[in-house]
Design an enzyme around this catalytic site. Sequence first.
Site, short mmCIF file in Angstrom:
data_model
loop_
_atom_site.label_atom_id
_atom_site.label_comp_id
_atom_site.label_asym_id
_atom_site.label_seq_id
_atom_site.Cartn_x
_atom_site.Cartn_y
_atom_site.Cartn_z
NE ARG A 157 79.81 41.35 22.43
CZ ARG A 157 79.32 40.33 21.73
NH1 ARG A 157 78.09 39.91 21.94
NH2 ARG A 157 80.06 39.70 20.84
CG ASP A 209 74.75 37.21 22.18
OD1 ASP A 209 75.83 37.80 22.11
OD2 ASP A 209 74.02 36.98 21.19
#
Length: 320
Positions: free
Chosen positions: A197, A147
């Site tokens: 991402r 992340d």
Amino acid sequence: MIDVNPLRPLILAAAESPRLKRALTGIPVTADIVRRFVAGETRIDLIGVARTLLNSGRMVSVDFLGENTTDRNQADATVAEYLSLINDLAALDRPALPGIAVPPVEVSVKLSALGQALPVDGPAIATENLRILCTKAAQADVWVTVDAEDHTTTAATLATVRELRGEFPWLGAVLQAYLHRTETDCRELAGPGSRIRLCKGAYREPPEVAFQRASEVTDSYLRCLEVLMRGEGYPMVASHDPVPIAAAADLAAESGRGPDRFEYQMLYGIRDAEQLRLAAAGSAVRVYVPYGSQWYGYLTRRLAERPANLAFFLRALVSK
Ligand code: FAD
């Protein structure tokens, strides 16, 4: 037209107050507002939700909630939980998805939960812990994506991902379109096999490093998306916004990218019908599912994105 959400910085700033945190963490995980975005407190809760999502034709990326640990024992406990999680996820049935061969199960991890913020050797400890998770994940055919957190961590996080991608070429990273640096990062990370991402970004960031207006962030997202979709990597289009979602479909059609060469990603509890529509149309769709008791930071970021959620939250607080 003013296109800043005036409540967003206020909610994110208020969320840093220890008093508010103490008051809000008293809300049980079973409260509707928490349950809408969080699969539950335990791995058992999570596995039930993951199974349902997999059976619905979607893939999953699971986040064990926690961030910014300054305690080595807690970082080690997080690693242990992720190892058990990878075991349990690997044991799930994987219903076939026509035309999609990528692992349907992924874990998402914050390096600040693995020790990146520890006062001595934090980045090195987080890198070592991530290596342990990746080794286990490789054996279990589970993907790992790191992340993105606030901008002070971006360089260290991308350095860790670069270091480990030699051993684990499938290791993914998240880039945040609101950061000025991200278009350049996308160009550097659009090479063969690179899994990126792309999201808009969820933290409170100063204008020196990040676009502030919603329209500027969306424009940056579209520029970054184009770089990734025209590149040679595997883009993960993480957004609920119809504009990037449509743009990704157009770029995929133009560049001949099939459903096994990019995926849509959305958060658990947000735009469920749209997730199902994309999956039914044959696209790869992955749902980011958080679980655990440390839901405060995650939930306040979700509230800040959409002030309409705040009323829902305040009602839960009053009735607690
Ligand atoms: P927005 O313009 O914010 O939203 C578009 C529409 O989506 C809204 O109009 C609304 O209908 C719906 N929507 C969006 N958010 C909500 C909400 N909270 N509640 C209800 N409806 C909503 N951010 C990071 O900084 N680091 C990360 O590592 C990270 N990982 C992510 C992983 C995934 C899979 C996803 C989907 C997002 C991630 N994010 C991360 C969050 C992201 O940065 C955005 O804050 C968030 O996705 C909202 O942006 P959006 O692109 O959906 O567009």
